[in-house]
Design a protein around this motif. Sequence first.
Motif, PDB file in Angstrom:
ATOM      1  N   HIS A  23       0.835  -1.205   0.000  1.00 48.40           N
ATOM      2  CA  HIS A  23       0.000   0.000   0.000  1.00 48.40           C
ATOM      3  C   HIS A  23       0.874   1.260   0.000  1.00 48.40           C
ATOM      4  O   HIS A  23       1.590   1.531   0.964  1.00 48.40           O
ATOM      5  CB  HIS A  23      -0.906  -0.033   1.235  1.00 48.40           C
ATOM      6  N   ASN A  24       0.795   2.003  -1.070  1.00 47.97           N
ATOM      7  CA  ASN A  24       1.533   3.266  -1.240  1.00 47.97           C
ATOM      8  C   ASN A  24       3.044   3.099  -1.106  1.00 47.97           C
ATOM      9  O   ASN A  24       3.744   4.072  -0.815  1.00 47.97           O
ATOM     10  CB  ASN A  24       1.056   4.339  -0.235  1.00 47.97           C
ATOM     11  N   GLN A  50      -3.349   4.249  -3.112  1.00 48.53           N
ATOM     12  CA  GLN A  50      -4.719   4.706  -2.839  1.00 48.53           C
ATOM     13  C   GLN A  50      -4.830   6.179  -3.213  1.00 48.53           C
ATOM     14  O   GLN A  50      -4.059   7.020  -2.752  1.00 48.53           O
ATOM     15  CB  GLN A  50      -5.135   4.497  -1.387  1.00 48.53           C
ATOM     16  N   THR A  51      -5.778   6.471  -4.094  1.00 46.53           N
ATOM     17  CA  THR A  51      -5.926   7.829  -4.613  1.00 46.53           C
ATOM     18  C   THR A  51      -6.747   8.688  -3.657  1.00 46.53           C
ATOM     19  O   THR A  51      -7.323   8.182  -2.697  1.00 46.53           O
ATOM     20  CB  THR A  51      -6.627   7.805  -5.978  1.00 46.53           C
ATOM     21  N   ARG A  52      -6.813   9.969  -3.955  1.00 46.86           N
ATOM     22  CA  ARG A  52      -7.547  10.863  -3.042  1.00 46.86           C
ATOM     23  C   ARG A  52      -9.042  10.568  -3.011  1.00 46.86           C
ATOM     24  O   ARG A  52      -9.726  10.892  -2.049  1.00 46.86           O
ATOM     25  CB  ARG A  52      -7.275  12.332  -3.375  1.00 46.86           C
ATOM     26  N   GLN A 109      -0.713   3.934   5.354  1.00 49.41           N
ATOM     27  CA  GLN A 109      -2.145   3.655   5.287  1.00 49.41           C
ATOM     28  C   GLN A 109      -2.897   4.823   4.667  1.00 49.41           C
ATOM     29  O   GLN A 109      -2.442   5.956   4.735  1.00 49.41           O
ATOM     30  CB  GLN A 109      -2.699   3.471   6.705  1.00 49.41           C
ATOM     31  N   GLY A 110      -4.072   4.516   4.122  1.00 46.66           N
ATOM     32  CA  GLY A 110      -4.972   5.572   3.690  1.00 46.66           C
ATOM     33  C   GLY A 110      -4.636   6.143   2.330  1.00 46.66           C
ATOM     34  O   GLY A 110      -3.793   5.616   1.608  1.00 46.66           O
ATOM     35  N   PRO A 111      -5.348   7.208   1.968  1.00 39.80           N
ATOM     36  CA  PRO A 111      -5.199   7.769   0.628  1.00 39.80           C
ATOM     37  C   PRO A 111      -4.005   8.706   0.493  1.00 39.80           C
ATOM     38  O   PRO A 111      -3.501   9.231   1.483  1.00 39.80           O
ATOM     39  CB  PRO A 111      -6.494   8.557   0.428  1.00 39.80           C
ATOM     40  N   THR A 112      -3.554   8.880  -0.746  1.00 35.20           N
ATOM     41  CA  THR A 112      -2.575   9.911  -1.077  1.00 35.20           C
ATOM     42  C   THR A 112      -3.338  11.102  -1.668  1.00 35.20           C
ATOM     43  O   THR A 112      -4.564  11.082  -1.744  1.00 35.20           O
ATOM     44  CB  THR A 112      -1.586   9.395  -2.140  1.00 35.20           C
ATOM     45  N   ARG A 113      -2.594  12.100  -2.109  1.00 33.67           N
ATOM     46  CA  ARG A 113      -3.248  13.254  -2.734  1.00 33.67           C
ATOM     47  C   ARG A 113      -3.381  13.107  -4.244  1.00 33.67           C
ATOM     48  O   ARG A 113      -3.872  14.005  -4.914  1.00 33.67           O
ATOM     49  CB  ARG A 113      -2.467  14.530  -2.403  1.00 33.67           C
ATOM     50  N   PHE A 114      -2.952  11.964  -4.789  1.00 32.39           N
ATOM     51  CA  PHE A 114      -3.051  11.719  -6.223  1.00 32.39           C
ATOM     52  C   PHE A 114      -4.506  11.483  -6.635  1.00 32.39           C
ATOM     53  O   PHE A 114      -5.189  10.654  -6.033  1.00 32.39           O
ATOM     54  CB  PHE A 114      -2.277  10.442  -6.577  1.00 32.39           C
TER      55      PHE A 114
END
Lengths: 226, 115
Positions: A23-24, A50-52, A109-114
């Motif tokens: 993940h990421n 993970q995208t935004r 973990q979680g989303p990125t800003r992409f």
Amino acid sequence: MIPPLIVETALQRGLDLLAVTDHNATGNAWAVMAAAQGTGLTVLPGMELQTREEVDLLCLFETLAQAQAWQAQVDQALWPLKNDADHFGPQFLVDAAGDFVAEEERLLQGPTRFGLAEAARAVRALGGLAIPAHIERSHAGLLGVLGLWPPDLEADAAELSPNLRPRGALARYPFLAPIPLITGSDAHMLDFIGQVVTVFVLAGPPTLAELRLALQGQAGRRFYVP
Amino acid sequence: MIVREAVQNLNLTILAGTGPLDQEVTGGYAADLLSCVMAGAAAGNLWITLQTHLNVVAVASLLGLAAVVVAEGAPVPPETVEKAREQGVVLLSSPLPVFETVAALVALGIHGRGT
């Protein structure tokens, strides 16, 4: 899930090809590639970004240089938070034998800003394959989160969860007809490696160029989900 | 209750779709998973969400929603605003978080399916 056991399990289950898609993160891919050296197993370096929009996107590459170039872009898009190892578990980087190298302290973990379409474009610009992951899931699956296939998304394929086959997916989502549909094990534990597979019929070693041709059904290459 | 009254009472910013503000509001629905919205929201509803992806416009248009209200002043990508203009979808922005936005709409007399 240390590299030698991943390789051993994959070989025992008859796999020829797997991708490491943390993940990421791509930091452990080299170790699995190294552990597979000299075996019949090809390991692709990759990532589950993970995208935004909170959609998971598989990003597959051929070389570590490509994966590292991608990681550099993702690093800029991570939220600047520290991992809470008590809550999320520790994030270890290991070598080919599975021995501790370092601990990743940033929260992966979680989303990125992409954005999704933007990320897929960037992966493909690096020569990689962009494949939305487990698309039917309501958690981080493209169709669960975004309902429809986005008109601005250019992807190489879409991945279905282990409990869904292309025929079932098409019955539920007829608009997927133009998209190559593959299945992946999404294995978070050794036991799940190879629980479902996609078969690629290629004319040579599994390079991304060969896989791309197979996904498009071109030049005699093809793929199917058994 | 028409969309314009909700805009005025909640101080909503109109991002797209100045034309169809006289549409009657049939109720409200709040979720960020578009698959849930497709199954749960009804024509004429106000949809309160933090999701700003392009597909928000497609779903609103498909269901004939009265308006989409993006909560908490979340930034909306220009392509989403542009698509809403093209498709005549009313796209609004609320400075309040989802919870407070919904509460304010309920206080105005807008309800969900079961209330």
